[in-house]
Structures are given as C-alpha cells and as structure tokens.
Design an enzyme around this catalytic site. Sequence first.
Site, PDB file in Angstrom:
ATOM      1  N   HIS A  77       0.846  -1.201   0.000  1.00 59.10           N
ATOM      2  CA  HIS A  77       0.000   0.000   0.000  1.00 59.10           C
ATOM      3  C   HIS A  77       0.877   1.245   0.000  1.00 59.10           C
ATOM      4  O   HIS A  77       0.670   2.162  -0.797  1.00 59.10           O
ATOM      5  CB  HIS A  77      -0.931  -0.027   1.218  1.00 59.10           C
ATOM      6  CG  HIS A  77      -1.574   1.295   1.532  1.00 59.10           C
ATOM      7  ND1 HIS A  77      -2.606   1.818   0.782  1.00 59.10           N
ATOM      8  CD2 HIS A  77      -1.318   2.216   2.498  1.00 59.10           C
ATOM      9  CE1 HIS A  77      -2.964   2.993   1.286  1.00 59.10           C
ATOM     10  NE2 HIS A  77      -2.197   3.263   2.330  1.00 59.10           N
ATOM     11  N   ASP A 106       7.041  23.107 -25.016  1.00 59.56           N
ATOM     12  CA  ASP A 106       7.032  21.724 -24.530  1.00 59.56           C
ATOM     13  C   ASP A 106       8.106  21.597 -23.466  1.00 59.56           C
ATOM     14  O   ASP A 106       8.756  22.588 -23.126  1.00 59.56           O
ATOM     15  CB  ASP A 106       7.313  20.746 -25.692  1.00 59.56           C
ATOM     16  CG  ASP A 106       6.739  19.349 -25.401  1.00 59.56           C
ATOM     17  OD1 ASP A 106       7.015  18.825 -24.311  1.00 59.56           O
ATOM     18  OD2 ASP A 106       6.005  18.807 -26.257  1.00 59.56           O
ATOM     19  N   TRP A 142       7.391  -0.544   4.008  1.00 60.04           N
ATOM     20  CA  TRP A 142       7.945   0.178   2.852  1.00 60.04           C
ATOM     21  C   TRP A 142       9.326   0.719   3.170  1.00 60.04           C
ATOM     22  O   TRP A 142      10.107   1.038   2.278  1.00 60.04           O
ATOM     23  CB  TRP A 142       7.006   1.305   2.403  1.00 60.04           C
ATOM     24  CG  TRP A 142       7.172   2.591   3.157  1.00 60.04           C
ATOM     25  CD1 TRP A 142       6.608   2.905   4.347  1.00 60.04           C
ATOM     26  CD2 TRP A 142       7.947   3.735   2.761  1.00 60.04           C
ATOM     27  NE1 TRP A 142       6.978   4.173   4.721  1.00 60.04           N
ATOM     28  CE2 TRP A 142       7.796   4.708   3.768  1.00 60.04           C
ATOM     29  CE3 TRP A 142       8.739   4.040   1.649  1.00 60.04           C
ATOM     30  CZ2 TRP A 142       8.428   5.968   3.706  1.00 60.04           C
ATOM     31  CZ3 TRP A 142       9.362   5.280   1.592  1.00 60.04           C
ATOM     32  CH2 TRP A 142       9.206   6.227   2.613  1.00 60.04           C
ATOM     33  N   SER A 169      13.197   6.570 -13.196  1.00 63.03           N
ATOM     34  CA  SER A 169      12.112   7.369 -13.763  1.00 63.03           C
ATOM     35  C   SER A 169      12.033   8.737 -13.081  1.00 63.03           C
ATOM     36  O   SER A 169      11.933   9.770 -13.740  1.00 63.03           O
ATOM     37  CB  SER A 169      10.795   6.601 -13.598  1.00 63.03           C
ATOM     38  OG  SER A 169       9.701   7.458 -13.746  1.00 63.03           O
ATOM     39  N   SER A 170      12.108   8.730 -11.748  1.00 62.71           N
ATOM     40  CA  SER A 170      12.007   9.999 -11.015  1.00 62.71           C
ATOM     41  C   SER A 170      13.156  10.930 -11.340  1.00 62.71           C
ATOM     42  O   SER A 170      12.969  12.133 -11.509  1.00 62.71           O
ATOM     43  CB  SER A 170      12.028   9.738  -9.508  1.00 62.71           C
ATOM     44  OG  SER A 170      10.869   9.095  -9.110  1.00 62.71           O
ATOM     45  N   HIS A 253      13.480  11.464   4.332  1.00 62.25           N
ATOM     46  CA  HIS A 253      12.886  12.716   4.761  1.00 62.25           C
ATOM     47  C   HIS A 253      12.719  13.718   3.625  1.00 62.25           C
ATOM     48  O   HIS A 253      11.638  14.256   3.441  1.00 62.25           O
ATOM     49  CB  HIS A 253      13.521  13.332   5.999  1.00 62.25           C
ATOM     50  CG  HIS A 253      12.527  14.275   6.605  1.00 62.25           C
ATOM     51  ND1 HIS A 253      11.477  13.834   7.370  1.00 62.25           N
ATOM     52  CD2 HIS A 253      12.339  15.596   6.419  1.00 62.25           C
ATOM     53  CE1 HIS A 253      10.691  14.858   7.660  1.00 62.25           C
ATOM     54  NE2 HIS A 253      11.199  15.937   7.103  1.00 62.25           N
ATOM     55  N   GLU A 255      12.252  12.920   0.711  1.00 62.68           N
ATOM     56  CA  GLU A 255      11.166  12.309  -0.049  1.00 62.68           C
ATOM     57  C   GLU A 255       9.804  12.803   0.448  1.00 62.68           C
ATOM     58  O   GLU A 255       8.887  13.039  -0.330  1.00 62.68           O
ATOM     59  CB  GLU A 255      11.267  10.777   0.080  1.00 62.68           C
ATOM     60  CG  GLU A 255      10.055   9.985  -0.386  1.00 62.68           C
ATOM     61  CD  GLU A 255       9.839  10.027  -1.884  1.00 62.68           C
ATOM     62  OE1 GLU A 255      10.791  10.348  -2.607  1.00 62.68           O
ATOM     63  OE2 GLU A 255       8.709   9.745  -2.322  1.00 62.68           O
ATOM     64  N   TYR A 257       9.169  15.666   1.612  1.00 64.10           N
ATOM     65  CA  TYR A 257       8.944  17.015   1.073  1.00 64.10           C
ATOM     66  C   TYR A 257       8.767  17.001  -0.437  1.00 64.10           C
ATOM     67  O   TYR A 257       8.111  17.872  -0.994  1.00 64.10           O
ATOM     68  CB  TYR A 257      10.068  17.956   1.521  1.00 64.10           C
ATOM     69  CG  TYR A 257       9.970  18.180   3.007  1.00 64.10           C
ATOM     70  CD1 TYR A 257       8.769  18.608   3.566  1.00 64.10           C
ATOM     71  CD2 TYR A 257      11.027  17.908   3.856  1.00 64.10           C
ATOM     72  CE1 TYR A 257       8.628  18.761   4.921  1.00 64.10           C
ATOM     73  CE2 TYR A 257      10.893  18.066   5.219  1.00 64.10           C
ATOM     74  CZ  TYR A 257       9.692  18.492   5.751  1.00 64.10           C
ATOM     75  OH  TYR A 257       9.545  18.637   7.093  1.00 64.10           O
ATOM     76  N   SER A 268      -0.895  27.491  -3.540  1.00 63.16           N
ATOM     77  CA  SER A 268      -0.529  28.901  -3.697  1.00 63.16           C
ATOM     78  C   SER A 268      -1.010  29.484  -5.023  1.00 63.16           C
ATOM     79  O   SER A 268      -1.083  30.697  -5.183  1.00 63.16           O
ATOM     80  CB  SER A 268       0.993  29.070  -3.597  1.00 63.16           C
ATOM     81  OG  SER A 268       1.452  28.524  -2.391  1.00 63.16           O
ATOM     82  N   HIS A 302      15.052  12.002  12.975  1.00 63.61           N
ATOM     83  CA  HIS A 302      13.864  12.058  13.829  1.00 63.61           C
ATOM     84  C   HIS A 302      12.916  10.885  13.537  1.00 63.61           C
ATOM     85  O   HIS A 302      11.987  10.656  14.289  1.00 63.61           O
ATOM     86  CB  HIS A 302      13.146  13.415  13.734  1.00 63.61           C
ATOM     87  CG  HIS A 302      12.483  13.694  12.427  1.00 63.61           C
ATOM     88  ND1 HIS A 302      12.469  14.932  11.854  1.00 63.61           N
ATOM     89  CD2 HIS A 302      11.800  12.903  11.575  1.00 63.61           C
ATOM     90  CE1 HIS A 302      11.814  14.883  10.718  1.00 63.61           C
ATOM     91  NE2 HIS A 302      11.405  13.668  10.525  1.00 63.61           N
ATOM     92  N   HIS A 303      13.176  10.158  12.447  1.00 63.29           N
ATOM     93  CA  HIS A 303      12.404   8.948  12.188  1.00 63.29           C
ATOM     94  C   HIS A 303      12.930   7.776  13.011  1.00 63.29           C
ATOM     95  O   HIS A 303      12.358   6.696  12.961  1.00 63.29           O
ATOM     96  CB  HIS A 303      12.477   8.580  10.707  1.00 63.29           C
ATOM     97  CG  HIS A 303      11.838   9.595   9.809  1.00 63.29           C
ATOM     98  ND1 HIS A 303      10.520   9.554   9.465  1.00 63.29           N
ATOM     99  CD2 HIS A 303      12.342  10.697   9.214  1.00 63.29           C
ATOM    100  CE1 HIS A 303      10.225  10.577   8.679  1.00 63.29           C
ATOM    101  NE2 HIS A 303      11.318  11.293   8.521  1.00 63.29           N
ATOM    102  N   THR A 328       7.268  26.422   7.611  1.00 65.19           N
ATOM    103  CA  THR A 328       5.943  25.867   7.325  1.00 65.19           C
ATOM    104  C   THR A 328       4.868  26.809   7.848  1.00 65.19           C
ATOM    105  O   THR A 328       3.856  27.051   7.183  1.00 65.19           O
ATOM    106  CB  THR A 328       5.791  24.469   7.954  1.00 65.19           C
ATOM    107  OG1 THR A 328       6.972  23.718   7.675  1.00 65.19           O
ATOM    108  CG2 THR A 328       4.595  23.746   7.398  1.00 65.19           C
ATOM    109  N   LYS A 331       4.289  29.649   5.576  1.00 65.84           N
ATOM    110  CA  LYS A 331       3.424  29.310   4.445  1.00 65.84           C
ATOM    111  C   LYS A 331       1.952  29.399   4.840  1.00 65.84           C
ATOM    112  O   LYS A 331       1.148  30.012   4.138  1.00 65.84           O
ATOM    113  CB  LYS A 331       3.734  27.889   3.954  1.00 65.84           C
ATOM    114  CG  LYS A 331       5.095  27.776   3.334  1.00 65.84           C
ATOM    115  CD  LYS A 331       5.139  26.669   2.315  1.00 65.84           C
ATOM    116  CE  LYS A 331       6.187  26.936   1.272  1.00 65.84           C
ATOM    117  NZ  LYS A 331       5.737  27.684   0.128  1.00 65.84           N
ATOM    118  N   ARG A 450       1.625   0.488  15.212  1.00 66.18           N
ATOM    119  CA  ARG A 450       1.243   0.385  13.805  1.00 66.18           C
ATOM    120  C   ARG A 450       1.636  -0.995  13.273  1.00 66.18           C
ATOM    121  O   ARG A 450       2.338  -1.742  13.913  1.00 66.18           O
ATOM    122  CB  ARG A 450       1.899   1.504  12.983  1.00 66.18           C
ATOM    123  CG  ARG A 450       3.398   1.487  13.026  1.00 66.18           C
ATOM    124  CD  ARG A 450       4.020   2.744  12.452  1.00 66.18           C
ATOM    125  NE  ARG A 450       3.930   2.765  10.993  1.00 66.18           N
ATOM    126  CZ  ARG A 450       4.811   3.398  10.206  1.00 66.18           C
ATOM    127  NH1 ARG A 450       5.799   4.070  10.729  1.00 66.18           N
ATOM    128  NH2 ARG A 450       4.680   3.382   8.901  1.00 66.18           N
TER     129      ARG A 450
END
Lengths: 525, 375
Positions: A77, A106, A142, A169-170, A253, A255, A257, A268, A302-303, A328, A331, A450
């Site tokens: 998932h 283009d 994951w 690809s990315s 991390h 990722e 963002y 915005s 922090h993870h 943040t 924003k 979890r």
Amino acid sequence: MTTATAHEAHDDHGPARGLSRWLFTTNHKDIGTLYLLFALLMFFVGGSMAMAIRAELFEPGLQFVNPMFFNSLTTMHALVMIFGAVMPAFVGLANWLIPMMIGAPDMALPRMNNWSFWILPFAFTLLLSTFFMEGGAPAGGWTIYPPLVLQTGDAFPFLIFAIHLMGISSIMGAINVVVTILNMRAPGMTMMKMPLFVWTWLITAYLLIAVMPVLAGAVTMLLTDKFFGTSFFTAAGGGDPVMFQHIFWFFGHPEVYIMILPAFGIVSQIIPTFARKPLFGYSSMVYATASIAFLSFIVWAHHMFTVGMPLAGELFFMYATMLIAVPTGVKVFNWVSTMWRGSMTFETPMLFALGFVVMFTIGGFSGLMLAIAPVDFQYHDTYFVVAHFHYVLVTGAVFAIMAGAYYWLPKWTGNMYNETLGKWHFWLSTISVNVLFFPQHFLGLAGMPRRIPDYSIQFAEFNMISSLGGFAFGLSQLLFVYIVFSTIRGGARATDEVWDNPEGLEWTLSSPPPYHSFTTAPEVK
Amino acid sequence: MSASMKPRGCQALAGAGLMTVAGSATAEWGLNLPVGVSPIANEAYSLHMLILWICVAIGVVVFGAMFYSIIKHRKSKGAVAAQFHESTTIEILWTIIPFLILVGMAFPATKALIAMEDTSNSDVSIKVTGYQWKWQYEYLDEEIGFFSTLSTPKDEIFNKVAKNEDYLLQVDNPVVVPVGKKVRLLITANDVIHAWWVPELGMKKDAIPGFVNEMWFRIDEPGTYRGQCAELCGKDHGFMPIVVVAKEQAEYDQWVAEQKQGQATAAAESEREWTRDELVARGEEVYKSNCVACHMAGGEGVPGAFPALKGGAITTGPVEGHIDIVLNGSAGTAMAAFGAQLNDADLAAVITYERNAWGNDTGDVVQPADIKAAR
C-alpha cells in the site's frame, strides 16, 4: 519567412492516431495525461489494499487475511501510493503545467520524458507481480529495514529492481523539470516572476536528484547483502543495521517534502484566484520553500529517535526538526493572509485548497509533537504516526492534487466539470477522511502499535469507526473518477480564462490549449 | 456486543469532539497518553499535554482568522477584495514569534530528554532480547532468565471463543520487577529489529541485533503493566506482548527464589535419560511455544517462506543434521539458533517430536545427552 511557414505546417500535424500516440508521444500534455491516469489507477490499486487493511482491522481477531499477507498489504500500500500515485501525479501536473506556465512549447527533453513515464508501468508490473510469488509480496514495511527485509522470499530481487526503475524514472523526470525551467522561460520571466507551482517543482526536482541515488545505493547494498555475501547491514558479519536506517531516511525525509512541496505550489496558485487577491508574500513563500528543502536534509534521524542514538544526536535532530515549523508556519500564515479581506468564492478547487490548509496544518501540529524526542519515544511506531502522515499525505498531498485537477481540468479539456458533483466529492471526502484518520490519533496515544493485523479489545471501537470512515472515503473517490471522465467526454464549454481573472500564462492559452503550448514565446512584463 | 456498543458510541463521538478536554473519559476509550507509573512517563505525559495545548492555541488563532475570513470576506456577501500584499514587518513577526515559541518548547523537552537517557545508578539490570516472536529476560544480578511468549489462546484470535479482557496482551512468563527501584533494561535482539514498549513506563527502545540499547524506569505502585513490540518484526509482530509485574520487595525476593529453584530442577531434567513417550509429550509442548508460528501446527510450514517439517529433508534425514539446524539455526533465514534459547531436555524433546509426528515416523529418539554432545 519560409521557416515560419514550415514551422506552422509542423504545428498542424497534431497528435498521432491510436495507440502509437500514447506509446511514442513526446508531447508534454500527452505524457502529463499518461502520468495522471497512471497515478489515478495506482491510487485505486493502493486504495484497495487500504480497504483490505481496514476490513481486517474492523474488529479484533483475525478475519480475512493472515498476518503475513497483512504485512504485505501495508508494505505494498505504501510503496504503491508513494511511488505509484502521489509522485507520478505531481510529475503529471508538472508535465502539463510547467511549459504552459513559463511560456514554453514543450518540455526541454521530450524523448527522455516519454521514457521516464514508460518505465513506470514496467516497474509496477514487477512490483505487483510479487503478490503471486513464493513467499508472497514484500512484507517488511515500505521502509525495507534489514534484517527483516532480507527474509523476503522470491519477491526480494523484484522489489529491489522495481525500486531502481522508479528511481531512474524519477531522476529523469526531475532532470527534465530542471532543464525546462532553467532554459525555456519566456522572455521577461525572471526567476522571481515564476508561478509558485514552478518554483516548488524546481526545488522538488533538485531534492529528487539529490536523494533518489541515495535510495538506489541503499537498496543495492541490501541486494548484495542478500545474494553476494556482503555484510553492510548484518551485525553478525560486522555490519550495522542502523546504518541502513540512516541512509534510508537521508533519502526518506527529503522524499516526504518531494510529496508536499508541489502541493504547496498548487495551493498557492489556487487560493489567490478564488480570494481575488494576490498572494500575500510571494518572495517569502519562495524562501520558505527553499528553507524547508534545506532543512529536510538535516532532520532525517527524527524517524529513528528510538534506535539508541547518543544524547547529543537526539538533541540536534530534535532542534532541527522543530525548526521546520518556522518556514511551514510562514506558508500557512501567508495563505490565511491571502484570504484575509479577499472576495472569496468556493468552487471545488478552492474547497479542496481550504481543506488542504486546515488538515495539512493539523498534520503539521502532530508533526511538531512528534519532533519532541522525549515524547516521540511514546508516539513512535504507533497509530499516532499513522494518523500524522496520512493527514499530511492524504489531506495534504492528495487533496492538493485533487484541488489542482479540478482547477486545471477545464483548461486541459475545454469542458467545465460538474460543480455540484465536485462539491459532493469534496464534502464526502473531507468528512470521511476525518472519520478515518482522526480517531487514529487516539489509538496511537492509547498504545496501539502500527503494522499489526490484530489488536487488544481496548482499541476496538476507534478501529471500527476508522474503518467505516475508510470505506466511505474509498467509495467517495469513485465519484472523482466519474467526474473526471465525464468532463473529458463533454460538458459546458470552458472559457480561456476559466475562472474570474486568474493569474498565469496558462490562462492566456485556449481551452483546451494547442498541442504545442506556446509556439511563439509570450512577453512577460 | 452491539447492544453495549451504542451508548459507548455516543460517548466516543462526544469525546472525539472534545479531544483534549476529555481527560476523565479516557479510561475506557483510551483517548490520550497514559499518565504512566514511572517518573519519565509522567514527564513525557506533561510535555505531551503542554505541546498539545500550545498547538491547540495556535490552531485556534490560525483557524479562527481563516474561518472569520471565510465567513466574512466572501463574494456572496459583497466583499470587495483588498489588494494589499507583501509586508516585511509582518513577515519578520511571524517568523520570530513561532521561533520563540519553539525555544520555549525546547527547554522542557531538553530537560526531559536528559533525564530519560540517564540510566546510571540503577538497582536492577535486566537484559531484554527480542526474538521472532517472543522476548527473553535475563536478570544480570540474579542469574535467572526465561522466555516470555503470548498466552492468548488461538481460539480467541480466530474468533471461535469470546476474547478475554487482556486479549493479545498476556504472556506465559511476565517480567517481574521490584517497586521503587530503578530498573535498567539492556535491550538487544537476536534476529531482526524489535522494540520494547510499555506505554505506562514512558518510553520505547529498539531491540537491534548487534547493539545493546538502554532504558530505565521506576515503578512506585505494585501492579501489572502491559505493552507490545513496536517495531515491525515479521509475521507475528502483533503477537509478542510485554507484561511487567511490579511487586513489593519481599514478594519480588520470593519470586526470584522460586525462579532459581525452577532452573535447578530444569537442569537436573537434562541430566537424566528420557523415555520416548516423555520426549514426544514434552516435545509437543516445546513445539507449540517455539516452532508453530512458522512451521505450523501440522508441520506443513508456509510455502516459499517457512519449510515444511512434515516429510521434510531435515526432519526425516540424518539425526545429526536435524540437531545441527535446531541448535545453530540457518544463516540468512528466519530459522533461529535454538541452542541459545532452550535447554538440552527441551531440544531433545522437540527434535524427537518432529521426527515422529505427522507421519514422519523415523522412530528416532534423541536424548538430552545427544544434544549436550552436539553443542
């Protein structure tokens, strides 16, 4: 003069017919469409796994799936939603919009553009095929932490290879975005005149180029640990399982963002249009985005507050993480100030954008709480974390993508979507998504870890409520599919501007826009 | 079930609406972090509430302004858009103020963190080792040790009988600690990463192979405190709970004495000769608590993940090979080295059982002395 005529003739040929239009296309709009449809498909593939997860968790006890398959479901998932739905959706929006927003015909590298999309269906075929292999689909989460992930069966090399393909690809998509933005802006469009969606994507693209190779390195080390006798992450061979987590989150991390900065850009664009008022602080929004991107590289641990880092390390990562709240906050304050004393209307894109601001901020608050290391020792790996990242990813990223889809769909198709159905979609989604994820805060605080297929009975009620919300949210998205496809097929004609005096070059093109967006570069004053 | 659900459902919705003020209604529904029974748990709790209230306050201001604007400044009410934008003063203000709030949060957080990480001057040290899927506790000062596995009956998990109130949070051998003493845990793992967590003790720590992590707690009230593994560790991650029982010093001392007595008895068992029937009977018990999670009750395993023992090459092949893999495990797979986990009698029993169950009928009998020789 002759070259001009030849050029016009070239313009007239339009897209190829049939399947070859999609297979061989180098057109940014066609590729954007492919990306978006692929993302939508994956949204439902990943979503159906979520439905199975919520069905199993509806009541305590083991009902529908065995624990191993449950772990595969949570793992797949996440992989499908992150790499298959959210990221490709943003790349699709980038493809459609960046050339139209900066006044280009283009993308800069059209053939690479085609390739970067067409890798994805193969990558996900590989990944999803693991469900049918001996040992089942990857079930180590994951985050693919060793040593657990090394226990994966036949699926293991397919997982690694699929991640490599997604990364390639990315990276190609990101290179294309950077080259396009830096080289193909219309005359007069300086960097500080670019629309915020373009800015946020430029920064996102650099993040992608910086961290996807890190992930590639990490998974390659896993591959050699499994098959070639290395011990990068195996303690028994002198390796270090925690090192994998450091490398993974150095990717992971930023990722996070990567999946939220373009959302900031979309919101915005939308809020000023429907508040009929310019964005309060354009340059501070740009600087805030850049600050967030910078900070994303120095907060990864922090993870992993619970892995047993030295005190100094924990303090550093706690302080750095707390700092993210500042840009943040800037924003959020900017969006609210933009609304302040505006003249607001509430069409579907605006509703989703407002939903984004409120619910992303709730996710931001729980993020701030998670940053506090001494309390994170309690929150870590519980449903509180699950609630947090679904607030920022579903009501954050996904809501922004939907806001963007409703906002630009009339431009893309030339048809207006059905506003009544759009509003229904918004309200059904917003109510159900909160029934789905808000109780998960309570579950986590009360002590539910979890990634468990069964839970003690004290968690039964909130899990049932959460599951009901989940089913409702899943069903509500079918409405979105109906709205999108009926808008593609027909509907009231959209004007070129679509909305009330929106800002941006894309609104100066016809609806739908010509096949090659700007054949003559517009002048930006 | 459903009849009792309804009134509680209303309570839940009311509680959810009041999310933070529902402190008193939390007992049954579990809305909030537990206050906890260890000093660091109290500290985590008060810090959690402080940050939560700060977030609520900021939320009220930000969302208040936003919804005021949404209600008042709408076109349908005839609002005309002002065109103001860019204000360096405001931008600086809303950068500095949040920063100061963060600094205010950082002070108590730093203090709490330093206290939590201070494992010095402990009274009792227990080594905790995570296994797939059970915990081992070794009391370093007392030379006692045991494994702790889930004791919830399978029938409850598979919904054949009603679930008891400690469903999935009960074990055969809880970890017992004295009250009022600083207990230091030395946490590691044998196979994959696990995490040791009892919410009321205030923190969790990862159990990582090759590393020894530390955490501490001090329980002041006798009682039973329950938790779970918090790091995904494979198939039965949701089925390896933790139960801590805090006892008065005298009761604790008595418990320690009983444990030592039990270990002495078990050691004597490994010295004598066993009959085949004794071994098979004991082996079935050992199999149920150690092997069944992967190799399944009928020995059929899980294709592609865990090999079948029924008619398996190892269980029907040479005895030496069978003893070797059970004693030393199999590198790169989930098969653990049980030599470190079980005594000679249990190993002999389970191997004998595996070689004679499910139609394997090898007729082999493995004695504790054979295991001792193979170690």
